[in-house]
Design an enzyme around this catalytic site. Structure first.
Site, PDB file in Angstrom:
ATOM      1  CG  ASN A   7      -1.844   1.146   1.312  1.00  0.00           C
ATOM      2  OD1 ASN A   7      -1.792   2.051   0.481  1.00  0.00           O
ATOM      3  ND2 ASN A   7      -2.719   1.128   2.292  1.00  0.00           N
ATOM      4  NE  ARG A  90      -5.973   1.845  -0.494  1.00  0.00           N
ATOM      5  CZ  ARG A  90      -5.899   3.051   0.053  1.00  0.00           C
ATOM      6  NH1 ARG A  90      -4.800   3.462   0.619  1.00  0.00           N
ATOM      7  NH2 ARG A  90      -6.944   3.847   0.024  1.00  0.00           N
ATOM      8  CG  HIS A 180     -13.074   3.576   2.516  1.00  0.00           C
ATOM      9  ND1 HIS A 180     -13.834   4.561   3.089  1.00  0.00           N
ATOM     10  CD2 HIS A 180     -11.803   3.802   2.898  1.00  0.00           C
ATOM     11  CE1 HIS A 180     -13.055   5.382   3.783  1.00  0.00           C
ATOM     12  NE2 HIS A 180     -11.813   4.924   3.674  1.00  0.00           N
ATOM     13  NE  ARG A 240     -10.356  12.855   2.881  1.00  0.00           N
ATOM     14  CZ  ARG A 240     -10.176  11.539   2.982  1.00  0.00           C
ATOM     15  NH1 ARG A 240     -11.150  10.748   3.365  1.00  0.00           N
ATOM     16  NH2 ARG A 240      -9.001  11.021   2.672  1.00  0.00           N
ATOM     17  CD  GLU A 384      -9.204  -1.188   3.604  1.00  0.00           C
ATOM     18  OE1 GLU A 384      -9.263  -0.488   2.598  1.00  0.00           O
ATOM     19  OE2 GLU A 384      -9.034  -0.729   4.743  1.00  0.00           O
TER      20      GLU A 384
END
Ligand code: AMP
Length: 397
Positions: A7, A90, A180, A240, A384
């Site tokens: 990742n 990823r 996601h 965010r 993940e």
């Protein structure tokens, strides 16, 4: 079969080496400050830890060092790099081109690079990491790309099209992509394993972490999700803003004399939990502060639970019913109070939860609905990296 999962960010690279015989993590770690100076923290399954400061001018040097640590010294977990059968990466943005994971070739790498306009901070880093792996391991070791957006590609056009003129979609690919995806797919598939399939099932998955998104999943396919063209859309997150009335952006920019990029920085880095509470982007800090009586911390938590509740309801309406709600991610797996405040008073939807079960459901696979509830409420820890490894193993078999 051993799969390395990567990742990569622009200056960092997280990794896990997974043995697919038992799906155990053999080693994992983090290369940081790539292009600045360089640091690697490496942990083996036996609990041995190696932390080194080494110069990492590019991802290639970081990858070289990682291979050296895996095969020699304290951090050794394999005899030879050749024991790694494939690498799963990823990749953040697959645009409309990638709706599933793929084995990379020059054409695929070029296509991921082309999508950099949509993810300027992420896709270039992903491509750099893929190229570094090819350079160090050779072309014979398959490099697989697993996209954050891919799972959401089943959304119907009415869910993904924006309210702006259609020509912007045609010219610039402006639409909802969702992110996601790997996590929403992992937890919904896990529920499918538990229930014996997702056929006919209507599920809402809530991935709540520093970044958060919610997805509506019908028959195992994504129907809608809260993140949009970028991960800024949807509910409030650590820093965010989530969705805001777009007119506020130009209004405040004009009042404060801010440029587009300064405004973007505020929306992405200084809003959400941090912006509303004025205390922290971290849910744990807000829960502590709220308990001590801090009203803005409480307002932030009330707001996020209210937004999640709104999406659970609206996605149930969009799917024509609801069979299960899943909570995952750092907040979803750990915060009983967020889970409970989202799910309480939802009896009209057939969802009835037990506060005590909810409090005991953290950090494990567990339900917290009452016996009479028609809708199940689950905590399902996400993984993940494991999904990336499984996809990679499947493609290179
Ligand atoms: P993630 O991005 O998935 O690692 O999630 C990070 C978020 O999870 C942060 O906001 C943390 O505060 C939150 N988190 C982690 N542990 C807990 C906990 N025990 N209670 C509440 N929030 C938590």
């Amino acid at each position: 079969m051993k799969i390395l999962v990567i990742n990569a960010g622009s200056s960092s690279m997280k990794y896990q080496l997974i043995d697919m015989e038992n799906e155990n993590v053999i080693a994992k770690g983090l290369c940081e400050r790539i292009g600045i100076d360089g640091k690697i923290t490496h942990k083996t399954h036996e609990g041995k830890e190696v932390a080194l400061e080494v110069a990492f001018p590019t991802h290639k040097e970081a990858f070289d060092k990682l291979m050296e640590l895996m095969t020699s010294g304290e951090g050794k977990v394999i005899d030879d790099v050749k024991e790694i059968n494939a690498v799963g990466h990823r990749v953040v943005h697959g645009g409309e081109k990638f709706f599933q994971s793929v084995v990379c070739n020059d054409e695929i790498i070029a296509a991921i690079e082309d999508l950099s306009a949509l993810a300027p901070l992420h896709n270039p880093a992903n491509v750099t990491a893929i190229k570094a792996c090819v350079e160090v391991m050779g072309k014979d070791v398959p490099q697989v790309a697993v996209f954050d957006t891919a799972f959401h590609q089943t959304m119907p056009a009415k869910a993904y099209i924006s309210g702006m003129p259609y020509e912007y979609y045609e010219k610039y690919g402006v639409r909802k992509y969702g992110f996601h995806g790997t996590s929403h797919r992992f937890v919904s598939s896990r529920l499918g394993e538990i229930l014996g399939g997702l056929e006919g099932k209507k599920v809402v998955t809530c991935h709540l972490g520093n970044g958060s998104s919610i997805a509506a999943i019908k028959d195992g396919k994504c129907m809608d999700t809260t993140m949009g063209f970028t991960p800024l859309d949807g509910i409030i997150m650590g820093t965010r803003s989530g969705a805001v009335d777009n007119s506020i952006v130009s209004y405040v920019a004009e009042k404060e004399g801010l440029s587009w990029s300064e405004m973007n920085n505020i929306l992405n880095k200084k809003s959400g939990f941090q912006g509303i509470s004025g205390i922290s982007s971290d849910c744990r800090d807000l829960e502590v502060a709220a308990k001590e009586g801090n009203e803005r911390a409480q307002l932030t938590l009330d707001k996020v639970c209210y937004q999640i509740k709104q999406y659970v309801g609206s996605y149930a309406a969009a799917m024509g019913g609801l069979d299960a709600v899943i909570f995952t991610g750092g907040i979803g797996e750990n915060s009983a109070s967020v889970r409970y405040n989202v799910c309480k008073d939802m009896e009209f939807l057939g969802l009835e939860v037990c506060e005590e079960l909810c409090a005991n459901a953290s950090r494990k696979e567990a339900t917290f609905n009452t016996e009479n509830s028609k809708v199940q409420a689950w905590v399902l820890p996400t993984n993940e990296e494991l999904l990336i490894a499984r996809d990679t193993a499947e493609l290179v078999k």
